[in-house]
Motif scaffolding. Structure first.
Motif, PDB file in Angstrom:
ATOM      1  N   TYR A  81       0.819  -1.163   0.038  1.00  0.00           N
ATOM      2  CA  TYR A  81      -0.002   0.006  -0.022  1.00  0.00           C
ATOM      3  C   TYR A  81       0.808   1.209   0.046  1.00  0.00           C
ATOM      4  O   TYR A  81       1.827   1.277   0.920  1.00  0.00           O
ATOM      5  CB  TYR A  81      -0.926  -0.020   1.247  1.00  0.00           C
ATOM      6  N   ALA A  82       0.812   2.034  -1.009  1.00  0.00           N
ATOM      7  CA  ALA A  82       1.421   3.358  -0.991  1.00  0.00           C
ATOM      8  C   ALA A  82       0.646   4.531  -1.341  1.00  0.00           C
ATOM      9  O   ALA A  82      -0.400   4.435  -2.166  1.00  0.00           O
ATOM     10  CB  ALA A  82       2.424   3.320  -2.081  1.00  0.00           C
ATOM     11  N   ALA A  83       0.758   5.522  -0.748  1.00  0.00           N
ATOM     12  CA  ALA A  83      -0.115   6.807  -0.795  1.00  0.00           C
ATOM     13  C   ALA A  83       0.655   8.148  -0.440  1.00  0.00           C
ATOM     14  O   ALA A  83       1.754   8.034   0.349  1.00  0.00           O
ATOM     15  CB  ALA A  83      -1.248   6.941   0.012  1.00  0.00           C
ATOM     16  N   VAL A  84       0.409   9.312  -1.164  1.00  0.00           N
ATOM     17  CA  VAL A  84       1.000  10.568  -0.895  1.00  0.00           C
ATOM     18  C   VAL A  84      -0.354  11.360  -0.575  1.00  0.00           C
ATOM     19  O   VAL A  84      -1.261  11.450  -1.236  1.00  0.00           O
ATOM     20  CB  VAL A  84       1.659  11.492  -2.055  1.00  0.00           C
ATOM     21  N   ARG A  85      -0.251  11.911   0.367  1.00  0.00           N
ATOM     22  CA  ARG A  85      -1.301  12.996   0.816  1.00  0.00           C
ATOM     23  C   ARG A  85      -1.058  13.990   1.711  1.00  0.00           C
ATOM     24  O   ARG A  85       0.010  14.073   2.166  1.00  0.00           O
ATOM     25  CB  ARG A  85      -2.679  12.277   1.424  1.00  0.00           C
ATOM     26  N   LEU A  86      -2.002  15.090   1.861  1.00  0.00           N
ATOM     27  CA  LEU A  86      -1.642  16.075   2.987  1.00  0.00           C
ATOM     28  C   LEU A  86      -2.186  15.767   4.304  1.00  0.00           C
ATOM     29  O   LEU A  86      -3.346  15.146   4.170  1.00  0.00           O
ATOM     30  CB  LEU A  86      -2.478  17.522   2.354  1.00  0.00           C
ATOM     31  N   ASP A  87      -1.286  15.865   5.232  1.00  0.00           N
ATOM     32  CA  ASP A  87      -2.046  15.737   6.529  1.00  0.00           C
ATOM     33  C   ASP A  87      -2.730  16.985   7.034  1.00  0.00           C
ATOM     34  O   ASP A  87      -2.275  17.917   7.177  1.00  0.00           O
ATOM     35  CB  ASP A  87      -0.835  15.503   7.660  1.00  0.00           C
ATOM     36  N   GLY A  88      -3.970  16.613   7.261  1.00  0.00           N
ATOM     37  CA  GLY A  88      -4.921  17.412   7.329  1.00  0.00           C
ATOM     38  C   GLY A  88      -4.547  18.436   8.585  1.00  0.00           C
ATOM     39  O   GLY A  88      -4.552  19.787   8.520  1.00  0.00           O
ATOM     40  N   SER A  89      -4.279  17.799   9.894  1.00  0.00           N
ATOM     41  CA  SER A  89      -4.049  18.691  11.018  1.00  0.00           C
ATOM     42  C   SER A  89      -2.653  19.191  10.888  1.00  0.00           C
ATOM     43  O   SER A  89      -2.588  20.234  11.319  1.00  0.00           O
ATOM     44  CB  SER A  89      -4.298  17.839  12.271  1.00  0.00           C
ATOM     45  N   GLY A  90      -1.701  18.392  10.458  1.00  0.00           N
ATOM     46  CA  GLY A  90      -0.240  18.769  10.528  1.00  0.00           C
ATOM     47  C   GLY A  90       0.046  19.724   9.386  1.00  0.00           C
ATOM     48  O   GLY A  90       1.044  20.589   9.295  1.00  0.00           O
ATOM     49  N   ARG A  91      -0.923  19.751   8.338  1.00  0.00           N
ATOM     50  CA  ARG A  91      -0.597  20.684   7.049  1.00  0.00           C
ATOM     51  C   ARG A  91       0.702  20.505   6.539  1.00  0.00           C
ATOM     52  O   ARG A  91       1.464  21.274   6.003  1.00  0.00           O
ATOM     53  CB  ARG A  91      -0.752  22.067   7.485  1.00  0.00           C
ATOM     54  N   TYR A  92       1.307  19.257   6.270  1.00  0.00           N
ATOM     55  CA  TYR A  92       2.376  19.021   5.354  1.00  0.00           C
ATOM     56  C   TYR A  92       2.067  17.643   4.499  1.00  0.00           C
ATOM     57  O   TYR A  92       1.211  16.911   4.903  1.00  0.00           O
ATOM     58  CB  TYR A  92       3.547  18.518   6.596  1.00  0.00           C
ATOM     59  N   PRO A  93       2.641  17.466   3.627  1.00  0.00           N
ATOM     60  CA  PRO A  93       2.669  16.468   2.825  1.00  0.00           C
ATOM     61  C   PRO A  93       3.081  15.206   3.397  1.00  0.00           C
ATOM     62  O   PRO A  93       4.240  15.401   4.280  1.00  0.00           O
ATOM     63  CB  PRO A  93       3.189  16.718   1.333  1.00  0.00           C
ATOM     64  N   CYS A  94       2.607  13.962   3.252  1.00  0.00           N
ATOM     65  CA  CYS A  94       3.298  12.730   3.893  1.00  0.00           C
ATOM     66  C   CYS A  94       3.117  11.535   2.809  1.00  0.00           C
ATOM     67  O   CYS A  94       2.210  11.481   1.975  1.00  0.00           O
ATOM     68  CB  CYS A  94       3.030  12.512   5.364  1.00  0.00           C
ATOM     69  N   ILE A  95       4.284  10.587   2.958  1.00  0.00           N
ATOM     70  CA  ILE A  95       3.867   9.458   2.413  1.00  0.00           C
ATOM     71  C   ILE A  95       3.326   8.253   3.246  1.00  0.00           C
ATOM     72  O   ILE A  95       3.825   8.331   4.576  1.00  0.00           O
ATOM     73  CB  ILE A  95       5.237   8.854   1.761  1.00  0.00           C
ATOM     74  N   LEU A  96       2.405   7.451   2.847  1.00  0.00           N
ATOM     75  CA  LEU A  96       1.923   6.376   3.660  1.00  0.00           C
ATOM     76  C   LEU A  96       2.374   5.054   3.044  1.00  0.00           C
ATOM     77  O   LEU A  96       2.302   5.122   1.913  1.00  0.00           O
ATOM     78  CB  LEU A  96       0.595   6.543   3.877  1.00  0.00           C
TER      79      LEU A  96
END
Ligand code: GDP
Ligand code: MN
Length: 382
Positions: A98-113
């Motif tokens: 499983y791989a994803a890139v999204r914006l962390d809503g509360s942290g307001r930074y992009p992240c890889i999952l």
């Protein structure tokens, strides 16, 4: 905008992230074994995920591809969806990641999952999905991701390939102004290749002017054909409004609060007629107008407004409501919930707002529970 898998995979391919060769099949395209390598996978191109569990993905060989395509198309038609399919050669999967890139809503930074156990049941072990935050100024390099991969159950032989794939996914996320790129499964094939078997991509509409080519995507046509006239006019006004099938037209200050109100309504057996992302402020009056306009539909039985003001003056929100009520009197019950902190009550207290709104026939309450009760007595159950 959300992309269908076919468009998502094409976008990834433009950035060098490969998947199996895929072909879009329109409703009118004939599907026969000559169009199909053996074995292949037929996948419904819907905007919602979970097609695997919904039976919208079929493994086919040359002889049954036409009949399976017909089955899938009629299934989609039954569901009220466009009978759009995609055909691609089946991949022999060794492991599903499983791989994803999204914006962390509360942290307001992009992240890889990332998780080394992906596939259709990834939700059942979210605890295995690791998050890697990215500094957007620096970006991310494959070697940054080695600790993440080392901590997963992934075989070391794959760390390099997977790290390069993930870092490039982030580059695509930035270059295409995406809000989400989710690949589940990201497959390791029996030949040891890393291949995207699915692509769920959501693009940021506020960056659309930088990407004129988006308008040519098949996904755009799907969106247009499913956008209502009201949604289109609201969008042109910069307002995110989604029409839903329920009977309560809804306006809340803030999307988070909106979710909470929707949950309470649903628990009480009622359903929203819309969702609107309404961060209050200057556009409030326009939003009220759209919601009141929606209220003219037969399916809508009541209008609910829930306003929570901490610093913004309650007087402003009340004024906006009253101005619209004067221009467009409502023929359906209006229930207004008002919650204001002391700062919000400067200029007008909640009690004063109640009196003013009552003059326009609105029922005004001071908490969410009461709001739901008042609606309950006005909305017939279905
Ligand atoms: P979703 O359920 O809508 O997310 O659809 P996916 O595209 O993720 O497909 C669901 C499942 O179908 C995957 O988890 C795979 O197990 C399987 N699948 C999809 N494509 C292939 C393929 O090319 N080969 C094989 N063997 N399985 C596939
Ligand atoms: Mn998937």
């Amino acid at each position: 905008m959300r992309l269908i898998e076919h468009d998502g995979k094409s976008l990834l391919a433009q950035h060098g992230l490969h998947s199996a060769q895929h072909r879009l099949l329109e409703a009118s395209d004939t599907v026969d074994f000559t169009s199909c390598s053996v074995p292949s996978v037929l996948k419904a191109q819907t905007l919602d995920g979970k097609r695997g569990k919904a039976g919208l993905i079929e493994r086919v060989d040359g002889s049954n591809v036409a009949s399976k395509a017909e089955q899938l198309r009629s299934r989609l038609a039954q569901l009220g969806l466009e009978p759009l399919l995609m055909l691609e050669p089946a991949v022999d999967i060794e492991q599903e990641l499983y791989a994803a890139v999204r914006l962390d809503g509360s942290g307001r930074y992009p992240c890889i999952l990332f998780s080394a156990s992906g596939g259709m049941d990834v939700e059942t072990h979210v605890d295995r999905v690791a998050t890697f935050p990215i500094d957007p100024i620096r970006g991310v390099y494959p070697h940054d991701l080695l600790p993440l991969l080392r901590a997963s159950q992934l075989s070391p032989a794959q760390w390099g390939n997977v790290a390069r794939f993930l870092a490039r996914m982030y580059d695509v996320f930035v270059a295409e102004d995406a809000l989400l790129i989710e690949i589940n499964p990201l497959a390791i094939t029996q030949d040891g290749l890393v291949v995207a078997l699915d692509a769920k991509i959501e693009l940021d509409d506020s960056a659309a002017f930088r990407h004129p080519q988006r308008a040519k995507l098949r996904s755009s046509a799907i969106r247009e054909s499913t956008t209502t006239d009201l949604e289109a006019r609201a969008a042109a006004d910069g307002i995110d409004l989604v029409e839903l099938s329920g009977s309560v037209a809804l306006l809340t200050s803030g999307a988070g609060l909106g979710m909470a109100v929707v949950d309470q309504l649903t628990d009480a057996g009622m359903h929203p007629a819309n969702f609107v992302d309404a961060p209050g402020g200057a556009g409030l009056e326009r939003k009220v107008e759209y919601v009141f306009e929606l209220a003219r539909h037969d399916r809508v039985k009541a209008v609910a407004v829930f306003i929570l003001q901490t610093a913004q003056p309650l007087a402003r929100a009340t004024g906006a409501l009253i101005r619209v009520l004067e221009r467009h009197p409502l023929s359906k019950p209006l229930v207004v919930g008002l919650v204001a902190a002391a700062a919000g009550e400067r200029g007008m207290t909640a009690e004063q707002a109640r009196e003013q709104l009552a003059g326009y026939g609105a029922v005004v309450v001071f908490d969410l529970e009461e709001l739901v009760q008042e609606l309950r007595s006005r909305v017939p159950s279905r």
